[in-house]
Scaffold this motif. Sequence first.
Motif, PDB file in Angstrom:
ATOM      1  N   VAL A  54      68.997 -40.771  99.784  1.00  0.00           N
ATOM      2  CA  VAL A  54      69.748 -40.696  98.532  1.00  0.00           C
ATOM      3  C   VAL A  54      68.974 -41.369  97.395  1.00  0.00           C
ATOM      4  CG1 VAL A  54      71.846 -41.450  97.359  1.00  0.00           C
ATOM      5  CG2 VAL A  54      71.970 -40.588  99.704  1.00  0.00           C
ATOM      6  N   LEU A  55      68.529 -42.593  97.641  1.00  0.00           N
ATOM      7  CA  LEU A  55      67.969 -43.368  96.537  1.00  0.00           C
ATOM      8  C   LEU A  55      66.564 -42.929  96.130  1.00  0.00           C
ATOM      9  CD1 LEU A  55      69.253 -46.954  97.398  1.00  0.00           C
ATOM     10  CD2 LEU A  55      70.296 -45.201  95.961  1.00  0.00           C
ATOM     11  N   ASP A  57      65.696 -39.788  95.919  1.00  0.00           N
ATOM     12  CA  ASP A  57      65.824 -38.481  95.285  1.00  0.00           C
ATOM     13  C   ASP A  57      66.529 -38.668  93.947  1.00  0.00           C
ATOM     14  OD1 ASP A  57      66.996 -36.056  94.405  1.00  0.00           O
ATOM     15  OD2 ASP A  57      66.774 -35.205  96.409  1.00  0.00           O
ATOM     16  N   PRO A  58      65.829 -38.437  92.829  1.00  0.00           N
ATOM     17  CA  PRO A  58      66.418 -38.721  91.514  1.00  0.00           C
ATOM     18  C   PRO A  58      67.791 -38.069  91.315  1.00  0.00           C
ATOM     19  CG  PRO A  58      64.105 -38.144  91.296  1.00  0.00           C
ATOM     20  CD  PRO A  58      64.461 -37.919  92.732  1.00  0.00           C
ATOM     21  N   GLN A  59      67.938 -36.829  91.774  1.00  0.00           N
ATOM     22  CA  GLN A  59      69.217 -36.130  91.585  1.00  0.00           C
ATOM     23  C   GLN A  59      70.336 -36.796  92.374  1.00  0.00           C
ATOM     24  OE1 GLN A  59      68.265 -32.006  92.456  1.00  0.00           O
ATOM     25  NE2 GLN A  59      69.325 -31.431  90.563  1.00  0.00           N
ATOM     26  N   LYS A  60      70.054 -37.035  93.641  1.00  0.00           N
ATOM     27  CA  LYS A  60      71.061 -37.646  94.510  1.00  0.00           C
ATOM     28  C   LYS A  60      71.388 -39.063  94.046  1.00  0.00           C
ATOM     29  CE  LYS A  60      70.195 -35.014  98.699  1.00  0.00           C
ATOM     30  NZ  LYS A  60      69.470 -34.984  99.951  1.00  0.00           N
ATOM     31  N   LYS A  61      70.337 -39.761  93.597  1.00  0.00           N
ATOM     32  CA  LYS A  61      70.523 -41.124  93.155  1.00  0.00           C
ATOM     33  C   LYS A  61      71.454 -41.165  91.939  1.00  0.00           C
ATOM     34  CE  LYS A  61      67.790 -45.251  91.951  1.00  0.00           C
ATOM     35  NZ  LYS A  61      68.381 -45.635  90.685  1.00  0.00           N
ATOM     36  N   GLN A  62      71.225 -40.218  91.014  1.00  0.00           N
ATOM     37  CA  GLN A  62      72.051 -40.181  89.810  1.00  0.00           C
ATOM     38  C   GLN A  62      73.502 -39.903  90.186  1.00  0.00           C
ATOM     39  OE1 GLN A  62      71.303 -37.013  87.040  1.00  0.00           O
ATOM     40  NE2 GLN A  62      71.904 -38.252  85.296  1.00  0.00           N
ATOM     41  N   MET A  63      73.688 -38.970  91.072  1.00  0.00           N
ATOM     42  CA  MET A  63      75.030 -38.610  91.509  1.00  0.00           C
ATOM     43  C   MET A  63      75.720 -39.809  92.157  1.00  0.00           C
ATOM     44  SD  MET A  63      75.848 -35.463  94.049  1.00  0.00           S
ATOM     45  CE  MET A  63      77.408 -35.305  94.883  1.00  0.00           C
ATOM     46  N   TYR A  64      74.924 -40.513  92.964  1.00  0.00           N
ATOM     47  CA  TYR A  64      75.481 -41.681  93.649  1.00  0.00           C
ATOM     48  C   TYR A  64      75.820 -42.792  92.652  1.00  0.00           C
ATOM     49  CZ  TYR A  64      75.774 -45.809  96.616  1.00  0.00           C
ATOM     50  OH  TYR A  64      76.183 -46.957  97.225  1.00  0.00           O
ATOM     51  N   ASP A  65      74.897 -43.010  91.688  1.00  0.00           N
ATOM     52  CA  ASP A  65      75.128 -44.051  90.691  1.00  0.00           C
ATOM     53  C   ASP A  65      76.363 -43.752  89.838  1.00  0.00           C
ATOM     54  OD1 ASP A  65      72.995 -45.460  91.581  1.00  0.00           O
ATOM     55  OD2 ASP A  65      71.585 -44.753  90.063  1.00  0.00           O
ATOM     56  N   LEU A  66      76.688 -42.465  89.697  1.00  0.00           N
ATOM     57  CA  LEU A  66      77.865 -42.100  88.913  1.00  0.00           C
ATOM     58  C   LEU A  66      79.140 -42.144  89.755  1.00  0.00           C
ATOM     59  CD1 LEU A  66      76.331 -39.163  86.863  1.00  0.00           C
ATOM     60  CD2 LEU A  66      77.028 -41.399  85.989  1.00  0.00           C
ATOM     61  N   GLY A  67      79.014 -42.555  90.993  1.00  0.00           N
ATOM     62  CA  GLY A  67      80.201 -42.738  91.821  1.00  0.00           C
ATOM     63  C   GLY A  67      80.425 -41.630  92.830  1.00  0.00           C
ATOM     64  N   GLY A  68      79.567 -40.631  92.859  1.00  0.00           N
ATOM     65  CA  GLY A  68      79.720 -39.545  93.822  1.00  0.00           C
ATOM     66  C   GLY A  68      79.032 -39.889  95.131  1.00  0.00           C
ATOM     67  N   ASP A  69      79.290 -39.092  96.133  1.00  0.00           N
ATOM     68  CA  ASP A  69      78.584 -39.301  97.391  1.00  0.00           C
ATOM     69  C   ASP A  69      77.763 -38.066  97.717  1.00  0.00           C
ATOM     70  OD1 ASP A  69      77.591 -39.901  99.822  1.00  0.00           O
ATOM     71  OD2 ASP A  69      79.496 -40.505 100.716  1.00  0.00           O
ATOM     72  N   PRO A  70      76.481 -38.133  97.438  1.00  0.00           N
ATOM     73  CA  PRO A  70      75.643 -36.946  97.649  1.00  0.00           C
ATOM     74  C   PRO A  70      75.545 -36.534  99.112  1.00  0.00           C
ATOM     75  CG  PRO A  70      74.297 -38.862  97.113  1.00  0.00           C
ATOM     76  CD  PRO A  70      75.710 -39.286  96.979  1.00  0.00           C
ATOM     77  N   MET A  71      75.932 -37.417 100.017  1.00  0.00           N
ATOM     78  CA  MET A  71      75.861 -37.047 101.427  1.00  0.00           C
ATOM     79  C   MET A  71      77.190 -36.476 101.904  1.00  0.00           C
ATOM     80  SD  MET A  71      72.821 -37.777 101.684  1.00  0.00           S
ATOM     81  CE  MET A  71      72.424 -37.475 103.404  1.00  0.00           C
TER      82      MET A  71
END
Length: 375
Positions: A54-55, A57-71
């Motif tokens: 997650v961390l 991968d810029p896309q996944k990281k952004q999604m995660y930082d915004l509170g989403g769960d990319p996994m």
Amino acid sequence: MATDYYAVLGVQRDASQDEIKKAFRRLARELHPDVNPDPKTQERFKEINTAYEVLSDPQKKQMYDLGGDPMGGAAGQAGFGGNFGNFSDIMDAFFGTAAQRGPKSRTRRGQDAMIRLEIDLKEATFGTTKEIQVDTATICKTCDGEGAAPGTSAQTCDMCRGRGEVSQVTRSFLGQVMTSRPCPQCQGFGTVVPTPCPECAGDGRVRSRRTLTVKIPAGVDNGTRIQLAGEGEVGPGGGPPGDLFVEIREKPHEMFQRRGDDLHCTVTVPMTAAALGTQVPLETLDGMQEVDIRPGTQSGQSIPLHGHGVTHLRGNGRGDLIVHVEVQTPLKLDTEQEELLRKLAELRGEERPSGQFQPGQQGLFSRLKDAFNGR
Ligand SMILES: [Zn+2]
Ligand SMILES: [Zn+2]
């Protein structure tokens, strides 16, 4: 269940890609199944893989930082078992596809080390803190344990394409036989290090001397080993270190002999003092003590000083200090002394004592001989 991926990798939330990568590499080396097959560790290995997926991968990281769960809430499941695409460079660089059968890891756990430490009786009794010098392999700071010269990295082996083994088809009278053997170019690692680190020659570790502070608990004995976890040799490829064992050697004490947690010593007193009683000063581990020799003390008698021995390593309290008394008969008497003694003997009716004989070795021996001869 939201996993804190930053906490999993042990990095700050504002960590750079480089820091994230470094943290992941360090953990991956430590927790890799080849190094640490323990199921709990493997669980943790999966966790760090997911967190890194997650961390990094810029896309996944952004999604995660915004509170989403990319996994998709499947953390711990995803990220392992196939989808290496996002960080295949890292995986290749380190383990190839080591998750299944394939190349072996460059990283292995280091060996345990042992060092002997000499202490004296007083230190064994009360415990102490010692500084020791240890020579072990430590992680190479130049390459951070990776073995590649700074600015370079390990490359996927082109002979085996990272598989760590090469297959060969040979003809025999049985037909065609396919055999696999470790790749000769990468020695089965699946990767090659084109420019080894100049500091460690690619080993990921260097020998160095460190000073360690060791706490010696009260009550240790000759041969007691103190285990210092993770202070042993760093493993090949910067693998997690083994343990360091400090083996205790106790220097003999000039006066006290140790048997278990009891101490023994011998005090010699003149015949008159043994008969009349006296007090003898003795320098114990706790300072000066008066040993009370009671009137009528016999040679060979022992006087225990309770609690003046060595501390029990497990549990409370201490052993005893046992003072063995040796009564000394005067060697030379002048005329006056001899007269006095004769007078004393007369008073006690001991001029011609009959003596009291006790069966000793000789008696036992003759009894045995009798037994053999059937008497
Ligand atoms: Zn190095
Ligand atoms: Zn190879």
